[in-house]
Design a protein around this motif. Structure first.
Motif, PDB file in Angstrom:
ATOM      1  N   ALA A  22      25.190  53.055  69.640  1.00 27.00           N
ATOM      2  CA  ALA A  22      25.774  53.784  68.515  1.00 27.00           C
ATOM      3  C   ALA A  22      24.768  53.913  67.367  1.00 27.00           C
ATOM      4  N   ILE A  23      23.978  52.883  67.127  1.00 29.07           N
ATOM      5  CA  ILE A  23      22.961  52.935  66.066  1.00 29.07           C
ATOM      6  C   ILE A  23      21.888  53.972  66.415  1.00 29.07           C
ATOM      7  N   MET A  24      21.469  54.018  67.662  1.00 23.71           N
ATOM      8  CA  MET A  24      20.473  55.011  68.077  1.00 23.71           C
ATOM      9  C   MET A  24      21.044  56.427  68.006  1.00 23.71           C
ATOM     10  N   LEU A  25      22.340  56.577  68.274  1.00 22.75           N
ATOM     11  CA  LEU A  25      22.991  57.880  68.146  1.00 22.75           C
ATOM     12  C   LEU A  25      22.976  58.337  66.691  1.00 22.75           C
ATOM     13  N   VAL A  26      23.291  57.452  65.774  1.00 28.47           N
ATOM     14  CA  VAL A  26      23.251  57.786  64.348  1.00 28.47           C
ATOM     15  C   VAL A  26      21.821  58.094  63.919  1.00 28.47           C
ATOM     16  N   ASP A  27      20.854  57.323  64.429  1.00 26.16           N
ATOM     17  CA  ASP A  27      19.451  57.567  64.104  1.00 26.16           C
ATOM     18  C   ASP A  27      19.028  58.958  64.569  1.00 26.16           C
ATOM     19  N   ALA A  28      19.426  59.348  65.760  1.00 26.02           N
ATOM     20  CA  ALA A  28      19.074  60.676  66.272  1.00 26.02           C
ATOM     21  C   ALA A  28      19.764  61.769  65.470  1.00 26.02           C
ATOM     22  N   ALA A  29      20.956  61.491  64.972  1.00 25.52           N
ATOM     23  CA  ALA A  29      21.701  62.500  64.224  1.00 25.52           C
ATOM     24  C   ALA A  29      21.109  62.754  62.842  1.00 25.52           C
ATOM     25  N   VAL A  52      25.284  60.739  73.022  1.00 24.94           N
ATOM     26  CA  VAL A  52      26.754  60.699  72.957  1.00 24.94           C
ATOM     27  C   VAL A  52      27.313  60.307  74.318  1.00 24.94           C
ATOM     28  N   LEU A  53      26.797  60.916  75.374  1.00 27.54           N
ATOM     29  CA  LEU A  53      27.255  60.555  76.726  1.00 27.54           C
ATOM     30  C   LEU A  53      26.932  59.107  77.059  1.00 27.54           C
ATOM     31  N   ALA A  54      25.740  58.660  76.692  1.00 25.27           N
ATOM     32  CA  ALA A  54      25.353  57.278  76.973  1.00 25.27           C
ATOM     33  C   ALA A  54      26.241  56.301  76.222  1.00 25.27           C
ATOM     34  N   THR A  55      26.519  56.583  74.962  1.00 28.31           N
ATOM     35  CA  THR A  55      27.374  55.704  74.170  1.00 28.31           C
ATOM     36  C   THR A  55      28.790  55.690  74.717  1.00 28.31           C
ATOM     37  N   VAL A  77      14.908  55.194  76.602  1.00 29.80           N
ATOM     38  CA  VAL A  77      13.890  56.246  76.505  1.00 29.80           C
ATOM     39  C   VAL A  77      13.828  56.777  75.075  1.00 29.80           C
ATOM     40  N   TYR A  78      14.987  56.981  74.447  1.00 29.05           N
ATOM     41  CA  TYR A  78      14.974  57.435  73.061  1.00 29.05           C
ATOM     42  C   TYR A  78      14.293  56.395  72.171  1.00 29.05           C
ATOM     43  N   THR A  79      14.587  55.120  72.403  1.00 29.01           N
ATOM     44  CA  THR A  79      14.061  54.053  71.552  1.00 29.01           C
ATOM     45  C   THR A  79      12.550  53.912  71.676  1.00 29.01           C
ATOM     46  N   VAL A  80      12.013  53.950  72.892  1.00 29.16           N
ATOM     47  CA  VAL A  80      10.589  53.648  73.077  1.00 29.16           C
ATOM     48  C   VAL A  80       9.699  54.884  73.115  1.00 29.16           C
ATOM     49  N   ASP A  81      10.262  56.074  73.288  1.00 27.53           N
ATOM     50  CA  ASP A  81       9.426  57.264  73.387  1.00 27.53           C
ATOM     51  C   ASP A  81       9.692  58.255  72.254  1.00 27.53           C
TER      52      ASP A  81
END
Length: 113
Positions: A22-29, A52-55, A77-81
């Motif tokens: 959820a934190i990574m989703l907010v970060d991407a948003a 969103v699908l992953a969360t 992948v979002y976090t490290v790349d």
């Protein structure tokens, strides 16, 4: 008794992964759309759909099934790349704060002075 302890640990791990996704989703948003293009990654909309699908998968299904593991891979992948590439493009900033309306991508626009 050992199985209940394992399930308890697994439920805490799943809760931590849910919160992290959820934190990574907010970060991407909150990242700018042009930063995704400048970093050479997929579009912001595409990454939002992935996250969103992953969360949702991590929240709805048990962790030891197949689909949440795929969702977890998308978050990793979002976090490290993607996230480090976005930070490099935007100078480590998240959403744009402050500045004036005449600021361009390389600093303030001074009108050719």
């Amino acid at each position: 008794m050992l199985i209940y302890g394992f399930q308890n640990v697994l439920s805490w791990v799943q809760l931590a992964l849910n919160v992290y996704a959820a934190i990574m989703l907010v970060d991407a948003a909150v990242r700018r759309e042009d930063a995704y293009r400048a970093a050479g990654k997929q579009t912001k909309g595409m990454w939002l759909i992935f996250l969103v699908l992953a969360t949702a998968l991590l929240f709805l299904l048990p962790l030891m099934s197949f689909l949440p593991i795929i969702g977890l891979i998308a978050v990793i992948v979002y976090t490290v790349d993607v996230r480090p590439a976005l930070k490099a493009v935007t100078g480590g900033r998240g959403p744009r704060r402050g500045g004036s309306s005449s600021d361009g991508p390389y600093g303030p626009f001074n009108g050719g002075r």
